[in-house]
Scaffold this active site. Structure first.
Site, PDB file in Angstrom:
ATOM      1  N   SER A 117       0.844  -1.214   0.000  1.00 22.68           N
ATOM      2  CA  SER A 117       0.000   0.000   0.000  1.00 22.68           C
ATOM      3  C   SER A 117       0.866   1.245   0.000  1.00 22.68           C
ATOM      4  O   SER A 117       1.974   1.252   0.564  1.00 22.68           O
ATOM      5  CB  SER A 117      -0.856  -0.034   1.262  1.00 22.68           C
ATOM      6  N   TYR A 141      -0.569  -0.552  10.441  1.00 23.53           N
ATOM      7  CA  TYR A 141      -0.934  -1.189   9.170  1.00 23.53           C
ATOM      8  C   TYR A 141       0.207  -1.030   8.172  1.00 23.53           C
ATOM      9  O   TYR A 141       0.660  -2.000   7.544  1.00 23.53           O
ATOM     10  CB  TYR A 141      -2.232  -0.551   8.651  1.00 23.53           C
ATOM     11  N   LYS A 145       2.867  -3.839   6.333  1.00 23.25           N
ATOM     12  CA  LYS A 145       3.101  -3.971   4.883  1.00 23.25           C
ATOM     13  C   LYS A 145       4.597  -3.877   4.605  1.00 23.25           C
ATOM     14  O   LYS A 145       5.154  -4.627   3.802  1.00 23.25           O
ATOM     15  CB  LYS A 145       2.332  -2.880   4.121  1.00 23.25           C
TER      16      LYS A 145
END
Ligand code: UD1
Length: 340
Positions: A117, A141, A145
């Protein structure tokens, strides 16, 4: 027919990618725990229900399917939730991926396309973000990643696991045939919420921050049509299946729209203005995130041909209107879903 294992293939981007794989003559086999994904969205190949935290299960499935390639979507992706419950993110996104990669090593390391992302870039004042911009996530988050991106490099050194990392900007829109589409519970994304507001199904849309240093004071994002994302996955996979080296690509349309511009487009396309209400900034929202798409265009010969904002909103609106009808068909496993 080449079998491709698609973790998280019952989810939003995963299901659109399965459709694209099938169109490209490949057979997607979905591995999904159906917690966030939907059984009704698995339409183009088999479904293996399982959780990546169940190591034996993913090892069994890998040995049974023996895929020629893997696309790894499975994971959680809500920034706010990752701040309040980081363990959920480290466990599912990172520990789950260790189990997957170990299972793949047992079957001679088929190449992997991984969904990362743009959130890994954190806050940057770069106008167009290329893959060379420093990675500095500002939430758990994004950290998870980044951790998987690093893990993939280490597995390549140790076990020849070639891979492509795809860093998406804002995935949006829905399948042109409205067979599948975006359905999150709860929904947090701008376009479906703006549509629900314009349609009168939700109260006023909160605009998170109206004092950013942008032309109209609201955040700017790069909205990329999910069908273009799906196409990029097929191209990335083919690149690896043809023997290409590991690589990393940003996937966006390369154009930025402010929250207000998106809201105006939704009002125009739905035919009724979106009621809005100014609100405080949402923690962790960078001012502007827009991709430099040159690398994907050059190496994958990819073009975001569906990502005109009006087309994104029009396909999302069509899905919004069609989804109750699609999901009410018997046998879809969707009877318990609240789509109101
Ligand atoms: C974020 C992540 C992205 C992740 C996605 C999944 C970042 C930079 N991006 O996208 O990596 O995959 O979540 O959840 O962390 N907005 C409103 N009102 C609303 C909802 C949104 O004003 O009710 C605004 C947001 O402040 C933002 C824009 O709309 O500026 C888009 O928000 P959203 O659709 O939630 O996506 P991101 O947060 O950009």
């Amino acid at each position: 027919m080449k079998k491709i294992l698609v973790t998280g293939g019952a989810g939003y981007i995963g299901s659109h990618t399965c459709k694209a794989l099938s169109k490209a003559g490949m057979e997607p086999i979905v591995f999904d725990n159906l917690v966030l994904g939907h059984q009704w969205a698995v339409k183009w190949g088999g479904l293996e229900v399982g959780d990546l935290l169940d190591r034996d299960r993913i090892v069994d499935v890998a040995k049974k399917v023996r895929p020629e390639g893997v696309i790894h979507f499975a994971g959680h992706s809500c920034v706010g939730e990752s701040v309040s419950d980081p363990a959920k993110y480290w466990r599912n996104n990172v520990a789950g991926t260790i189990n997957l990669l170990d299972a793949l090593v047992y079957i001679n390391s088929p190449p992997v396309v991984f969904s990362s992302s743009c959130t890994v870039y954190g806050i940057t004042d770069v106008d167009l973000i290329s893959e060379n911009v420093a990675v500095e996530p500002i939430n758990p988050y994004g950290e998870t990643k980044r951790a998987v991106e690093i893990m993939l490099k280490d597995y390549e050194v140790a076990a020849d696991l070639r891979h492509i990392v795809l860093r998406y900007f804002n995935a949006a829109g829905s399948d042109a045939d409205a067979e599948i589409g975006e359905l999150h519970n709860p929904e947090t994304h701008l376009i479906p919420l703006a549509i629900a507001s314009a349609a009168g199904d939700m109260k006023a849309l909160k605009i998170f921050g109206t004092d950013y240093s942008t032309a109209d004071g609201t955040c700017v994002r790069d909205y990329i049509h999910v069908t273009d994302l799906a196409d990029a996955h097929v191209r990335a996979l083919n690149y690896l299946l043809d023997g290409g080296d590991s690589n990393l690509f940003n996937l966006g349309a390369g154009v930025g729209y402010s929250v207000r511009e998106v809201v105006d487009a939704v009002g125009r396309i739905v035919g009724s203005p979106v009621p809005t209400e100014p609100s405080v900034r949402r923690p962790g929202d960078p001012t502007r995130l827009v991709a430099d798409t040159g690398h994907a265009r050059e190496i994958l010969h990819w073009e975001p041909v569906n990502s005109d904002l009006d087309n994104i909103v029009a396909t999302a609106w069509r899905w919004y209107q069609m989804r109750k009808q699609v999901l009410s068909r018997p046998g879809l496993g969707a009877d318990k879903l609240d789509v109101s």
